[in-house]
Design an enzyme around this catalytic site. Sequence first.
Site, PDB file in Angstrom:
ATOM      1  N   SER A  88       0.856  -1.180   0.000  1.00 45.90           N
ATOM      2  CA  SER A  88       0.000   0.000   0.000  1.00 45.90           C
ATOM      3  C   SER A  88       0.892   1.230   0.000  1.00 45.90           C
ATOM      4  O   SER A  88       1.720   1.397   0.893  1.00 45.90           O
ATOM      5  CB  SER A  88      -0.906   0.012   1.241  1.00 45.90           C
ATOM      6  OG  SER A  88      -1.588   1.241   1.345  1.00 45.90           O
ATOM      7  N   ARG A  89       0.738   2.071  -1.009  1.00 44.57           N
ATOM      8  CA  ARG A  89       1.598   3.252  -1.103  1.00 44.57           C
ATOM      9  C   ARG A  89       1.170   4.358  -0.137  1.00 44.57           C
ATOM     10  O   ARG A  89       1.861   5.351  -0.004  1.00 44.57           O
ATOM     11  CB  ARG A  89       1.620   3.766  -2.547  1.00 44.57           C
ATOM     12  CG  ARG A  89       2.255   2.750  -3.489  1.00 44.57           C
ATOM     13  CD  ARG A  89       2.484   3.300  -4.892  1.00 44.57           C
ATOM     14  NE  ARG A  89       3.016   2.247  -5.745  1.00 44.57           N
ATOM     15  CZ  ARG A  89       2.300   1.485  -6.549  1.00 44.57           C
ATOM     16  NH1 ARG A  89       0.999   1.670  -6.613  1.00 44.57           N
ATOM     17  NH2 ARG A  89       2.853   0.555  -7.299  1.00 44.57           N
ATOM     18  N   ILE A  90       0.021   4.170   0.503  1.00 43.54           N
ATOM     19  CA  ILE A  90      -0.404   5.115   1.540  1.00 43.54           C
ATOM     20  C   ILE A  90       0.217   4.725   2.877  1.00 43.54           C
ATOM     21  O   ILE A  90       0.648   5.562   3.655  1.00 43.54           O
ATOM     22  CB  ILE A  90      -1.945   5.147   1.657  1.00 43.54           C
ATOM     23  CG1 ILE A  90      -2.562   5.492   0.299  1.00 43.54           C
ATOM     24  CG2 ILE A  90      -2.383   6.137   2.715  1.00 43.54           C
ATOM     25  CD1 ILE A  90      -2.145   6.827  -0.270  1.00 43.54           C
TER      26      ILE A  90
END
Length: 517
Positions: free
Chosen positions: A375-377
């Site tokens: 997850s890039r968040i």
Amino acid sequence: MKISELSSVIEAKINNLDLDAKLNDQGVVLQVSNGIATIYGLSKAMYGEMLKFENNVMGVVLNLKTDSIGAIIFGDYTQIKEGQSVRATGEILQVPVGTELTGRVINALGQPIDGKGPIKTKDSYPVERIAPGVIARKSVDEPMQTGLKAIDAMTPIGRGQRELIIGDRQTGKTTIAVDTIINQKNASKPMHCIYVAIGQKASTVASIVKKLEDHGAMAYTTVVAANAADPAAMQYIAPYSGCAMGEYYLENGLDALIVYDDLSKHAVAYRQISLLLRRPPGREAFPGDIFYLHSRLLERSARVNESYVEKATQGKVKGKTGSLTALPIIETQSGDCSAFIPTNVISITDGQIFLDEALFKSGIRPAVNSGLSVSRIGGAAQTDIIKKLGGKSRITLAQYRELESFAQFSSDLDESTQMQLHQGLMLTEAFKQHQYQPLRVAEMAVILHAASINVLLDVPTSDMKNYEESLRQYLNNHHTELMNTINATGNYNDTIKTQLTEAIQSFHQSSQWGHDG
């Protein structure tokens, strides 16, 4: 009558002639096949403009040529014959939006197909809209809980994020999406859900609707269905229609979740349309604009700031942000993520949850591959307690998968390696979860905290499921205030940590899983 008199009569008639000119852009069907019509005469037609055929069948312009246009047909294209007239409406395709659609099953044009009567909505949005710009966007920092330990702890999803669910056929992709929808009834801040079924069997969609109804999730969900039996045009337009319905909530300062199940079938439907429109095929026979097809759809998912909402509602809603979270689903063949459509959508989204067929067949469900999922968040969209407790889980599981492959070839392992393998196996068992049983934050935190203080090492892996259920039930019954506090705040301070440890220890002392046996 004299010529002079005749001329005066004609002149008077001409002067009194009422020429009420009406422009009517009308064309003729040259050819129709497989839901695609070639039309001559509509020289002023726009791309994306709605067309009206005879028998009230609607279509949309997709090809503009010098001497003809190509259009896709919604509905029964067998009624359209060569030589019939076609009228341009001057309007872009729109669908109804609003809370009136909640709890209903509709087709790609927003028409009800659940037999519950007509839907009367106040608003309608174009299916094709420009995504919010950079200035209008707000950073993603609010969690969107799925209720699945393996996802919320390792690959968290934020409100406004686009998280891809990818894996082979029959690996539990739809189940994750449905679990996430069901879990929204536990959310402290409600989310409106839209499930878009593309190219699925009607019986499959019906079973999903039944499952949502059984769990009370249809009360906040709209199902947009373009089934496998529907024309390719309906399958092509369905995700854009669903997205427009989701944008209604985004622009009114609310949070919405949309599931595209699945974009692989959507790409195939668009490929069929494009080839019938005689567009040149490219890689894997997909047309050159296939990337734009999905990017202009997924870019519309975002979290927008207060000024955007205020402007969209003309000042009616102030001080609120809105979000549209997207969970697109992509089906791979034999786990091949390097194919054209998977690589396209991976590059568009903010991370992916990769489901492994080998894990699924070995009984690990959800079959989340912690090494390939990302997850890039990240932790920005996690509650404090899940962030702190789940942080080490990803590393522990990744190391376990590596060691597990090497341990198969070695009979003599040192004590630290055996401990790592045991911890990895214990975590793997702890992350298993039955379908349609999403958990609240406190229920996930309990098992993660138990793993962090190493009390799970004394629990046989075969008993892990019974242990977890008993532990959750014990804390919900005997430490209700603590569980409610964790659910409400998501905090993980020293006080919460001490209370959780004492609660788990008291459970062990009063159960069969005590340290003495």
